[in-house]
Scaffold this active site. Sequence first.
Site, PDB file in Angstrom:
ATOM      1  CG  HIS A 298      -1.867   1.131   1.309  1.00  0.00           C
ATOM      2  ND1 HIS A 298      -3.207   1.012   0.986  1.00  0.00           N
ATOM      3  CD2 HIS A 298      -1.681   2.429   1.652  1.00  0.00           C
ATOM      4  CE1 HIS A 298      -3.791   2.184   1.133  1.00  0.00           C
ATOM      5  NE2 HIS A 298      -2.889   3.069   1.547  1.00  0.00           N
ATOM      6  CD  GLU A 299       1.654   3.287   3.775  1.00  0.00           C
ATOM      7  OE1 GLU A 299       1.698   4.367   3.155  1.00  0.00           O
ATOM      8  OE2 GLU A 299       0.710   2.983   4.533  1.00  0.00           O
TER       9      GLU A 299
ATOM     10  CG  HIS B   2       0.387   6.136  -0.796  1.00  0.00           C
ATOM     11  ND1 HIS B   2      -0.731   6.686  -1.390  1.00  0.00           N
ATOM     12  CD2 HIS B   2      -0.035   5.580   0.368  1.00  0.00           C
ATOM     13  CE1 HIS B   2      -1.786   6.466  -0.611  1.00  0.00           C
ATOM     14  NE2 HIS B   2      -1.391   5.789   0.455  1.00  0.00           N
TER      15      HIS B   2
ATOM     16  CD  GLU C 188      -4.627   7.048   1.469  1.00  0.00           C
ATOM     17  OE1 GLU C 188      -4.402   5.839   1.259  1.00  0.00           O
ATOM     18  OE2 GLU C 188      -3.801   7.810   2.003  1.00  0.00           O
TER      19      GLU C 188
END
Length: 797
Positions: free
Chosen positions: A497-498, A501, A520
């Site tokens: 997830h990170e 980003h 997000e």
Amino acid sequence: MTENLQSCCLANWKMEMELDPAKDDLPLMANTRHMLVKHYVLDLDVDFKSQVIEGTIVLFFEPGSRCKKGGSAGEGACLSQSDETCKIRASEPCHSPVTNVSARSSKTGYNDFAVCAKGEKDTSDKNGNHSNGEQASGISSSKNCCDIENHGSEDFLLVLDCCDLSVLKVEEVDVAAVPGIEKFTRSAKLTDAEELRNLRNQIVHELVTLPADRWREQLYYYTRCSQAPGCGELLFSTGTWSLMIRKAEVQAPRDFPCAIRIWYKTKPEGRSVTWTTDQSSRPCVYTMGSPINNRALFPCQEPPVAMSTWQTTVRTASCFVVLMSGENSAEPAQLQEGLLSWYYYVTMPMPASTFTIAIGCWTEVKQESHTADVRTNNEFSSLFSRADLRLIEGSCGHVAYPCRFQNPAASSQLVIPHRVFAPWCLKDRCAEILLELIPQCLSAAHATLGTHPFSRLDVLIVPSNFSSLGMASPHIIFLSQSVLTGGSHLCGTRLCHEIAHAWFGLAIGARDWTEEWISEGFATYLEDVFWAVAQQLPHDEAREQQELKALLRWRRLRDEVQNSEEELQVLRPNKENTGEVSESGTCIIKHGLNAEKIFMQVHYLKGYFLLQSLAKRIGEATYFEFLRKFVQKFHGQLILSQDFLYMLLEDIPEQKGYGLSVENIIRAWLDTSGIPKPLLEECQTWDQCRLVRQVNDEVTKWIQVNQRARKRSKRKRRQDEVAFQKLLPDQLVLLLESLLEEKTLCLRTLQCLEKTYHLDEQDSEKLGLSRCIHCPRSVNIFLNLNNLDSVSFDMLI
Ligand SMILES: [Zn+2]
């Protein structure tokens, strides 16, 4: 041509004055359309005893898009980012503010201005330092607004965003005094003061517009200029959310100094930095990604259009390691016994809000035996074709900087250099779980999206008071210690997830902060994709796991929609006005400080479902090919939702896009509260997927176990012999959720559950669950943690 500068500045003031403290909106006050920051030079001393960061920041500006001189505005590359990104206003005539010259203003001295105009309660200390007042006290004081008016408001006011800072001094920097700087000036003959001022601004202009391939020279001169002597103090005052700076008799932004130095101190209670101790009880400080970003760390221009580069020198005691958003992995230099200096820089312009720093007694975690870190692309190419290398040849759409997308060597780098830092006591746990996962997840991301936008990565396990499971910033990812519990599932998905980003949220940012879903939603969607590739799951297995995840997220969204204010459920609260700013560049982020919103996941979930539904419609292969093209086109830029949607619908083959229109998607998904209609039709299918049916079978068994356990008296009770299936981590979440929706589970059943699934060894959210299993409400909160970036874990335990 009625707008004048005075009204702009007053509007700014009024905005601050009129903010209702009961409301949760967050103001972005910097007048970026008058002056636009291009580079920050921070020079800071960090003192752990007093919990204060003190030093200087030098800001290099270009006059903003509305303030260029008639003909000379477009000299070379000086068309700034704001021209590029503020398309909404681009059609308006660009005129300089008109002001009435008045002798009155020039008489106002520094002290006069500061005392009368600093507003709010008197927060200046004995030394005459000026502080941002408390929020509540800063809002009602309309008297000071009038004072400003009477004390020379014809002067141009440069407004910077900040709070909780003590500003000591603001001065103009004499960049013309730097040896060797002559090469940036065309006419070196200096006669009067006016010309000297023009010369300084000309030097800054030449410096900030140097071609990208001269970035080293540019950094060198930024450093030299930042150290140049001051050439006159500037008048300033502070408000709750801002620092206002003016120079007597300067009425137009184009005449305002383009290099200024601010001497300031942070406050221990400042909301941008958290002073605490790590898990080994050693002191540390870090930026925690609060809604106010870095405002209590340094004065800056917060609106995202103010994309800038930065360089930072930090001095602190030698027991500390300084990690930061910087593209170099800094080696500390010893200044004197016990004092080290760390220097970081970036060459890619980004919003100041993305800057992150963490200083502590971190230990670098290294592999005991050196196993092959980097996997070949072939291992990961089973699901997705290699990133299309032909795309690299296309030119970039952003302002010029040394971009990795234009560098074939960088583009083919599957795994970027990375380091792991943690407090001493978590070193082994990190070595065991995290070290191996990072290259797998990075490779998976590259296999899916191509070029890593950033050249390196530090991953830090942050202190236990960190308010979320993870946070991504340029070159650095914060992970909560919670991801180190249990197996690799939670750690791997959170890492994915990170890492996502880096593309969505950092390399491609939302032009309007209210469109949080762009960051997000994409990261949540891509987290599943990366994680499936990282685990090298066969296609069918990956699909099954993603369907299960979809069901879990669907249940979460359904709960949230039922239990939250409708207004907060809208992904694009500003609707067609999204992305608009005032004439001076200010805006207000709706609900930006709303505590309830901060805990909501609607941007993650609805955004995820929109992207997932589009993938289904278009077909995964076409979709990922498109995503890579999209990244190629928009990296290094800020976007609105429609930039994505228009490009998508233009790109996909007609028969696949049939029935899709940007307007319909916006109406159904982005501009309305509640569950999007198209999703209501889709959600039925997940119940039927194999992994979910498996869970349902187990739920049935457990209900029977529970019924038997309740009927039997103590004497008759014996161990139930039921064969339970082994479940995946996400299946276990669904099982526990489903069981808790049933009638009360008796203590015995709960104990049996704990034993069967080793809940105390499971991932953190289930660990928490086992602790508070008697309270279904907290269980739900725990389960919700699964997808959240910004929820306080500790307050739930
Ligand atoms: Zn590029």
